[in-house]
Each structure stands twice: as structure tokens, then as C-alpha cells.
Design a protein around this motif. Structure first.
Motif, short mmCIF file in Angstrom:
data_model
loop_
_atom_site.label_atom_id
_atom_site.label_comp_id
_atom_site.label_asym_id
_atom_site.label_seq_id
_atom_site.Cartn_x
_atom_site.Cartn_y
_atom_site.Cartn_z
N GLU A 1 0.92 -1.39 -0.28
CA GLU A 1 -0.05 0.05 -0.23
C GLU A 1 0.79 1.35 -0.06
O GLU A 1 1.95 1.15 0.61
CB GLU A 1 -0.89 0.02 1.22
CG GLU A 1 -1.87 -1.22 1.28
CD GLU A 1 -2.72 -1.48 0.18
OE1 GLU A 1 -3.08 -0.44 -0.42
OE2 GLU A 1 -3.28 -2.58 -0.06
N ALA A 2 0.52 2.41 -0.75
CA ALA A 2 1.36 3.40 -1.04
C ALA A 2 0.80 4.65 -0.63
O ALA A 2 -0.48 4.89 -0.36
CB ALA A 2 1.85 3.58 -2.18
N PRO B 1 6.00 3.58 -0.30
CA PRO B 1 5.19 2.42 0.32
C PRO B 1 4.92 2.81 1.96
O PRO B 1 5.81 3.50 2.49
CB PRO B 1 6.14 1.43 0.33
CG PRO B 1 7.56 2.16 0.12
CD PRO B 1 7.25 3.28 -0.77
N ILE B 2 3.68 2.50 2.20
CA ILE B 2 3.20 2.85 3.58
C ILE B 2 3.03 1.45 4.27
O ILE B 2 2.86 1.65 5.65
CB ILE B 2 2.30 3.79 3.76
CG1 ILE B 2 0.99 3.49 3.11
CG2 ILE B 2 2.72 5.10 3.26
CD1 ILE B 2 -0.36 4.11 3.35
N GLU B 3 2.86 0.53 3.50
CA GLU B 3 2.56 -0.88 4.22
C GLU B 3 2.77 -2.13 3.48
O GLU B 3 2.78 -1.72 1.86
CB GLU B 3 1.12 -0.81 4.58
CG GLU B 3 0.67 -2.12 5.36
CD GLU B 3 -0.88 -2.16 5.87
OE1 GLU B 3 -1.05 -2.78 7.04
OE2 GLU B 3 -1.60 -2.12 4.99
N SER C 1 -6.85 10.58 -2.06
CA SER C 1 -7.73 9.47 -2.85
C SER C 1 -7.15 7.96 -2.70
O SER C 1 -7.83 6.76 -2.35
CB SER C 1 -7.79 9.62 -4.41
OG SER C 1 -6.63 9.39 -4.97
N ALA C 2 -5.85 7.93 -2.47
CA ALA C 2 -5.24 6.55 -2.05
C ALA C 2 -5.73 6.33 -0.66
O ALA C 2 -5.74 5.14 -0.28
CB ALA C 2 -3.65 6.55 -2.23
N GLU C 3 -5.56 7.36 0.39
CA GLU C 3 -5.95 7.06 1.93
C GLU C 3 -7.44 6.50 1.72
O GLU C 3 -7.66 5.31 2.72
CB GLU C 3 -5.93 8.10 2.59
CG GLU C 3 -6.34 8.02 4.04
CD GLU C 3 -6.04 9.31 4.62
OE1 GLU C 3 -6.70 9.32 5.84
OE2 GLU C 3 -5.22 10.19 4.45
N HIS D 1 -9.02 -3.45 2.95
CA HIS D 1 -8.13 -3.40 1.77
C HIS D 1 -6.66 -2.80 2.47
O HIS D 1 -6.38 -1.78 2.45
CB HIS D 1 -8.49 -2.42 0.79
CG HIS D 1 -7.72 -1.99 -0.25
ND1 HIS D 1 -7.60 -2.95 -1.22
CD2 HIS D 1 -6.60 -1.17 -0.59
CE1 HIS D 1 -6.54 -2.58 -2.16
NE2 HIS D 1 -6.36 -1.32 -1.83
N ARG D 2 -6.10 -3.94 3.10
CA ARG D 2 -4.79 -3.42 3.78
C ARG D 2 -3.79 -4.71 2.85
O ARG D 2 -4.16 -5.76 2.39
CB ARG D 2 -4.87 -3.90 4.96
CG ARG D 2 -5.72 -2.63 5.83
CD ARG D 2 -4.99 -1.33 5.78
NE ARG D 2 -3.95 -1.38 6.49
CZ ARG D 2 -3.79 -0.98 8.06
NH1 ARG D 2 -5.08 -0.59 8.58
NH2 ARG D 2 -2.71 -1.04 8.58
#
Length: 187
Positions: free
Chosen positions: A28-29, A38-40, A67-69, A160-161
């Protein structure tokens, strides 16, 4: 003639299925473009072992797309509070994965994000990442969306992770292989 008791046969079948499943990675980004990061990271291995880490961004990683968040549900506050040092994430991921090849259903974005993470962290990536499509057969493509929707619906995995998505992808791969081999039984 070799006789295998039912219990051992079932264990053997589970081993064969696990051995044939790919290791899956999902990332996830912060956004969708070149400035995103990348954040996850989530990984599921063939044996079902899972790895999931939120990544605290480097100070100069500032791009954020709302919108990604909205898709992954991870806020900047969450990654600042619960994110792990990116260098530590790289080492932990290397240790977890070993030298395996990880497969991604979004290689075109996941690979650059991983390269960005490991490059900025100055840690060598001890594994390979490859496109899941490279190991799929044509018949798997034909039913992928249908199988993935079925898995998402039946598994109850809705978030959604990264690790949840990796798990759904691996289960979808397994279901599509069972369908292809004529071993698909209703769940």
C-alpha cells in the motif's frame, strides 16, 4: 503397492498444495504517482505465514494522496504513530522471506515502491519480486475476477490492507489452480 492411511494422505495433500502456492506480496502506498512511497507491506508465504508492517516515512517522503488513503484507509497519523522505521522493515522483511521469490499482482507499482524503500534504506533486497502473471496459465486469467470475488466474499477478508490483499490473492491463485485441475469443490 503403497498404502497410505487417510490421515497421512490428507497431510501429504496439504503439503503438496502449500508447496505449489506462490509467496505473495502486496504494497500500500501514499499515492499513485512517481512521488508516492510505500506505507505498508504485506506478505503471505506458501505455508500461510504472514508478515505485515506499517512503514514510517523518511522525512523527505511527503507526497500524500487523499484518494489513496480512501482506498487503503491508512491515515498519515496512523503511519506516523504506528509505523516502523523503514530500515528495520527492510531487515525484518529480508529475514522473513529469505531468498524466495515473491509474486505481486501489481508488480508494475509494487516493485518500484520496494526498490524505493530498500534503496533509500541502503539495505540489499535478499529476495526477488516477480509478476504473478508470469506463473499463471491462460485458464486462470479467464476466471480470476470471478474467483477473487468468490474468495473475498467467502473468506470475510474485506479490509483493503496489504496482508489481507496478499492473502486474498494467494487464495484466489489456489482456487484458480483447483479449477484448472478439475479439483474445485464448492465451499
Amino acid at each position: 503397492m503403497l498404502t497410505i492411511c487417510s490421515r497421512h494422505y490428507q497431510l501429504f495433500k496439504v503439503y503438496i498444495i502449500a508447496a505449489s502456492l506462490p509467496a505473495i506480496i502486496d504494497v500500500e502506498a501514499s499515492g499513485f504517482g512517481i512521488h508516492s512511497f510505500p506505507i505498508e507491506i504485506g506478505v503471505v508465504l506458501p505455508n500461510g505465514s504472514r508478515f505485515c508492517r506499517l512503514i514510517k516515512p523518511f522525512d523527505d517522503w511527503i507526497h500524500w494522496d487523499d484518494s489513496a488513503e480512501q482506498i487503503h484507509g491508512i491515515s498519515q497519523g496512523v503511519i506516523q504513530q504506528r509505523g516502523i522505521n523503514p530500515i528495520d522493515v527492510c531487515h525484518e522483511l529480508n529475514d522473513f522471506v529469505g531468498g524466495q521469490t515473491l509474486y505481486s499482482d501489481a508488480w508494475v507499482v509494487d516493485n518500484p515502491w520496494l526498490l524505493k524503500l530498500f534503496g533509500k534504506s541502503k539495505v540489499n533486497m535478499a529476495f526477488r519480486i516477480s509478476s504473478l502473471e508470469l506463473i499463471m496459465k491462460e485458464s486462470q486469467f479467464n476466471t480470476w475476477d470471478k474467483d477473487k470475488a468468490f474468495i473475498a466474499r467467502r473468506s470475510g477478508l474485506k479490509r483493503h490492507r496489504a496482508s489481507t490483499d496478499a492473502c486474498i490473492i494467494q487464495l484466489t491463485y489456489e482456487r484458480s489452480m483447483q479449477r484448472m485441475n478439475g479439483n474445485l469443490h464448492s465451499l
